[in-house]
Design an enzyme around this catalytic site. Sequence first.
Site, PDB file in Angstrom:
ATOM      1  N   TRP A 176     -27.127 -16.113  76.180  1.00 26.57           N
ATOM      2  CA  TRP A 176     -27.224 -17.575  76.059  1.00 26.57           C
ATOM      3  C   TRP A 176     -28.704 -17.947  76.100  1.00 26.57           C
ATOM      4  O   TRP A 176     -29.456 -17.421  76.922  1.00 26.57           O
ATOM      5  CB  TRP A 176     -26.491 -18.291  77.206  1.00 26.57           C
ATOM      6  CG  TRP A 176     -26.757 -19.769  77.155  1.00 26.57           C
ATOM      7  CD1 TRP A 176     -26.230 -20.660  76.265  1.00 26.57           C
ATOM      8  CD2 TRP A 176     -27.683 -20.511  77.963  1.00 26.57           C
ATOM      9  NE1 TRP A 176     -26.759 -21.908  76.479  1.00 26.57           N
ATOM     10  CE2 TRP A 176     -27.646 -21.852  77.514  1.00 26.57           C
ATOM     11  CE3 TRP A 176     -28.534 -20.178  79.019  1.00 26.57           C
ATOM     12  CZ2 TRP A 176     -28.427 -22.860  78.087  1.00 26.57           C
ATOM     13  CZ3 TRP A 176     -29.320 -21.184  79.591  1.00 26.57           C
ATOM     14  CH2 TRP A 176     -29.255 -22.503  79.134  1.00 26.57           C
ATOM     15  N   GLU A 218     -23.211 -17.048  73.280  1.00 26.68           N
ATOM     16  CA  GLU A 218     -22.622 -18.257  73.882  1.00 26.68           C
ATOM     17  C   GLU A 218     -23.278 -19.522  73.330  1.00 26.68           C
ATOM     18  O   GLU A 218     -24.470 -19.722  73.478  1.00 26.68           O
ATOM     19  CB  GLU A 218     -22.819 -18.185  75.413  1.00 26.68           C
ATOM     20  CG  GLU A 218     -22.392 -19.434  76.152  1.00 26.68           C
ATOM     21  CD  GLU A 218     -22.689 -19.358  77.659  1.00 26.68           C
ATOM     22  OE1 GLU A 218     -23.343 -18.372  78.100  1.00 26.68           O
ATOM     23  OE2 GLU A 218     -22.297 -20.288  78.378  1.00 26.68           O
ATOM     24  N   ASP A 251     -17.821 -21.035  76.441  1.00 28.78           N
ATOM     25  CA  ASP A 251     -18.017 -21.646  77.751  1.00 28.78           C
ATOM     26  C   ASP A 251     -17.266 -22.969  77.677  1.00 28.78           C
ATOM     27  O   ASP A 251     -17.578 -23.825  76.839  1.00 28.78           O
ATOM     28  CB  ASP A 251     -19.511 -21.860  78.041  1.00 28.78           C
ATOM     29  CG  ASP A 251     -19.746 -22.414  79.436  1.00 28.78           C
ATOM     30  OD1 ASP A 251     -19.099 -23.421  79.792  1.00 28.78           O
ATOM     31  OD2 ASP A 251     -20.585 -21.856  80.166  1.00 28.78           O
ATOM     32  N   HIS A 254     -19.064 -26.326  77.270  1.00 27.93           N
ATOM     33  CA  HIS A 254     -20.102 -26.455  76.249  1.00 27.93           C
ATOM     34  C   HIS A 254     -19.682 -27.137  74.956  1.00 27.93           C
ATOM     35  O   HIS A 254     -20.270 -26.892  73.906  1.00 27.93           O
ATOM     36  CB  HIS A 254     -20.658 -25.073  75.902  1.00 27.93           C
ATOM     37  CG  HIS A 254     -21.558 -24.535  76.966  1.00 27.93           C
ATOM     38  ND1 HIS A 254     -22.326 -23.412  76.794  1.00 27.93           N
ATOM     39  CD2 HIS A 254     -21.840 -24.982  78.212  1.00 27.93           C
ATOM     40  CE1 HIS A 254     -23.014 -23.171  77.897  1.00 27.93           C
ATOM     41  NE2 HIS A 254     -22.727 -24.113  78.777  1.00 27.93           N
ATOM     42  N   HIS A 278     -16.649 -18.192  79.570  1.00 29.02           N
ATOM     43  CA  HIS A 278     -17.216 -18.690  80.812  1.00 29.02           C
ATOM     44  C   HIS A 278     -16.323 -19.861  81.133  1.00 29.02           C
ATOM     45  O   HIS A 278     -16.390 -20.897  80.457  1.00 29.02           O
ATOM     46  CB  HIS A 278     -18.643 -19.211  80.625  1.00 29.02           C
ATOM     47  CG  HIS A 278     -19.684 -18.157  80.753  1.00 29.02           C
ATOM     48  ND1 HIS A 278     -21.020 -18.419  80.593  1.00 29.02           N
ATOM     49  CD2 HIS A 278     -19.589 -16.838  81.038  1.00 29.02           C
ATOM     50  CE1 HIS A 278     -21.712 -17.303  80.780  1.00 29.02           C
ATOM     51  NE2 HIS A 278     -20.864 -16.321  81.043  1.00 29.02           N
ATOM     52  N   ASP A 286     -22.629 -32.949  82.326  1.00 29.87           N
ATOM     53  CA  ASP A 286     -22.950 -31.689  82.987  1.00 29.87           C
ATOM     54  C   ASP A 286     -21.801 -30.708  82.814  1.00 29.87           C
ATOM     55  O   ASP A 286     -20.643 -31.084  82.883  1.00 29.87           O
ATOM     56  CB  ASP A 286     -23.214 -31.954  84.473  1.00 29.87           C
ATOM     57  CG  ASP A 286     -23.794 -30.732  85.160  1.00 29.87           C
ATOM     58  OD1 ASP A 286     -24.136 -29.771  84.445  1.00 29.87           O
ATOM     59  OD2 ASP A 286     -23.904 -30.744  86.389  1.00 29.87           O
ATOM     60  N   ASP A 288     -21.195 -27.634  84.511  1.00 32.01           N
ATOM     61  CA  ASP A 288     -20.982 -26.521  85.437  1.00 32.01           C
ATOM     62  C   ASP A 288     -20.412 -26.871  86.799  1.00 32.01           C
ATOM     63  O   ASP A 288     -20.880 -26.375  87.809  1.00 32.01           O
ATOM     64  CB  ASP A 288     -22.305 -25.757  85.617  1.00 32.01           C
ATOM     65  CG  ASP A 288     -22.767 -25.150  84.320  1.00 32.01           C
ATOM     66  OD1 ASP A 288     -22.064 -24.266  83.820  1.00 32.01           O
ATOM     67  OD2 ASP A 288     -23.812 -25.559  83.797  1.00 32.01           O
ATOM     68  N   ASP A 318     -18.184 -19.687  85.395  1.00 27.13           N
ATOM     69  CA  ASP A 318     -19.561 -20.173  85.321  1.00 27.13           C
ATOM     70  C   ASP A 318     -19.659 -21.595  85.859  1.00 27.13           C
ATOM     71  O   ASP A 318     -19.320 -22.547  85.168  1.00 27.13           O
ATOM     72  CB  ASP A 318     -20.051 -20.126  83.858  1.00 27.13           C
ATOM     73  CG  ASP A 318     -21.534 -20.469  83.742  1.00 27.13           C
ATOM     74  OD1 ASP A 318     -22.210 -20.538  84.784  1.00 27.13           O
ATOM     75  OD2 ASP A 318     -22.015 -20.650  82.605  1.00 27.13           O
TER      76      ASP A 318
END
Length: 410
Positions: A176, A218, A251, A254, A278, A286, A288, A318
Amino acid sequence: MRKEVKRIFASYGIDINKALKTLAKTKISLHCWQLDDVMGFEDAGSLTGGIQTTGNYPGRARNFEELTKDLDKALSYIPGSKKINLHAIYQTGEIVDRSDVGPAQFKQWVEYAKARGLGLDYNPTIFSHPMLVDGMSLSSPDEKVRNYWIKHCINGLKITEMFGKELGQKALMNIWIPDGLKDVPADRIGPRLRLKDSLDKILAGYKYDKKVMDVSVESKVFGIGVESYTVGSNEFYLNYAATRGILNLIDTGHYHPTENVADKISAMYSFFGKLAFHVSRPVRWDSDHVLKLNDDLQDVADELVKCDGLQRSYIGLDYFDASINRVAAMIIGARNMEKALLKALLTPWHLLKEAQDSYDHTRVLALQEEIKTLPWGEVWEEYLTRQGMVSDSKMFEEIREYEKEVLLKR
Ligand code: RNT
Ligand code: ZN
């Protein structure tokens, strides 16, 4: 677990024992970076590259000893088959320049994993470093910058291959990069063609053993400071992975907030034999947050089960939250992944498919809603018992104790 519970699921054609066995052998790769706010052991200063941890909860692990102590604690509460996902910044021993990080810097991790029967995965760390010039790495206009990171990634292939060989569990190296632009680009294709060329150089740079490892890329829709353009977009990497015979990593944080990430899974399995993930939780801008057992996560787990993806995917987690107890965060998120998979394994997909294929959409809706209140919680308790683990509430009590005895004394 009451006998009755077994009978209830059996009435839908679900065998609890089979579900629990499948769950126990499904590997989850735990991201070590939740335990130290993605700081690593290099003393690099701050986290850069469009990702951030916020909060200053006490007790952050500051070195290999503290991190592995916390990891051991977390592992003792996470059921199932586990791997640990590492980043280059977790190099051990004498710290070397990022581009030189190689197998020697990860010997200690291999010993750690071997002693515990764990697998390892690897990520080149292409952020938090001065060679990220103007936020660009593998797509930089400066050849020196590109070559620096190409070398870093080639060394990463060697590290990952060592993980796969030494531990007897296939390892994943995931790339990534944060490359992108804050405002509308003057040139979109230039950076992308440079990224493509850099990735080709990485793959040609070392002939790794495909039997022991895979490589993935990623994508990300945007990041902090790169709001208008990311070089490694979804279309870019999907095509790259498909044409180069590597994996595309999803992810789940994402994509555009209204995109259904779970829907991508069957589309991708129509063409790829294997996928990488992920699993994360996006909240507005955001990506994560700690996994919650919400509909999005359930949707992903359902698709993985329906697509027969459990043994054909790298399931990595993640998230990084510095505002709460980091060990608890790691455990709660991982337990939620397991719970979602368990619920998916306890769902009578054969009945649902049958109803859909016979145009009985009322039956689909009715059944989808009916199964939501089945007593899966008792099956979860049973799973924990079989795995020799304590309940969610006991886990919390014990982590509070660990916080008092260990984390708050740091
Ligand atoms: C960042 C990516 C990347 C990192 C970790 C630390 O948006 O998701 O995977 O979170 O590698
Ligand atoms: Zn990620």
